[in-house]
Design an enzyme around this catalytic site. Structure first.
Site, PDB file in Angstrom:
ATOM      1  CB  CYS A   9     -38.366  56.735 -61.812  1.00  0.00           C
ATOM      2  SG  CYS A   9     -37.453  58.125 -62.519  1.00  0.00           S
ATOM      3  CG  HIS A  10     -36.169  52.033 -63.795  1.00  0.00           C
ATOM      4  ND1 HIS A  10     -35.878  51.043 -62.890  1.00  0.00           N
ATOM      5  CD2 HIS A  10     -37.329  51.646 -64.378  1.00  0.00           C
ATOM      6  CE1 HIS A  10     -36.796  50.107 -62.919  1.00  0.00           C
ATOM      7  NE2 HIS A  10     -37.703  50.455 -63.816  1.00  0.00           N
TER       8      HIS A  10
END
Length: 197
Positions: free
Chosen positions: A137-138
């Site tokens: 994810c980020h």
């Protein structure tokens, strides 16, 4: 719930260091206890870490670094921060990487559980074929970690506490409280299914 390492001995030669007991019957208390357990995890010092044989959790940088993807021989990527506007990244076309995008928000109100089975199936197919899977994810601590924990519960038949213990010693992760509640619910459903068989 007592935790004994279920990692293959050849991958993790460390003996289980301790017993962990957490009562998941009270969701509010369980979330607090799980957070305490998660905070004992490894400090993140790299963009991606192998948390299970051939299964990595990483951040956005790890998914965009072609040199690292090649070095680690990543064959499958699950992006838990996918955006419909950007679509599938073009960099994977030349790398023969199979991609799955999940548009998820790191919010306590977001229902990540609707993605548990599809992501677990994708990860399992990749690993079963001898591949290496990066789930990112980020930042690589909440959305991606939640999907990996669900995979370990659904496909490796670990309890939630066992899955957390397997992951946190290799990468510090902290799913948000809403995701933890959804994982607790998954743990209950899995345990009920085992009991009724």
């Amino acid at each position: 719930m007592s935790y004994m390492s279920k990692l293959p001995a050849s991958w993790n030669d460390k003996p289980p260091a301790r017993k962990v007991e957490i009562d998941l019957s009270s969701p509010g208390l369980a979330v607090f206890e799980l957070e305490r357990l998660l905070f004992t995890g490894k400090v993140i010092i790299s963009h991606a870490d192998e948390v299970w044989p051939r299964l990595y959790i990483g951040d956005q940088h790890s998914a965009e670094n072609q040199a690292d993807l090649s070095k680690h021989q990543i064959t499958h990527i699950v992006n838990a921060a996918h955006s419909k506007h950007r679509g599938e990244p073009d960099i994977y076309n030349s790398m023969r990487i199979t991609y799955m995008g999940i548009e998820a928000h790191d919010s306590c109100n977001f229902d990540m559980s609707v993605n548990f089975q599809a992501a677990a199936d994708f990860i399992h197919r990749g690993l079963s074929r001898g591949g290496k899977v990066l789930v990112h994810c980020h930042v690589g601590v909440s959305r991606s970690a939640t999907l990996v924990l669900a995979y370990l519960m659904l496909k490796q038949h670990l309890t939630l506490v066992e899955a957390i213990c397997a992951v946190k010693d290799n990468r510090g992760v902290i799913p948000n409280r809403g995701f933890l509640r959804q994982l607790i619910k998954l743990d209950r459903q899995a345990n009920r299914a085992v009991i009724t068989l």
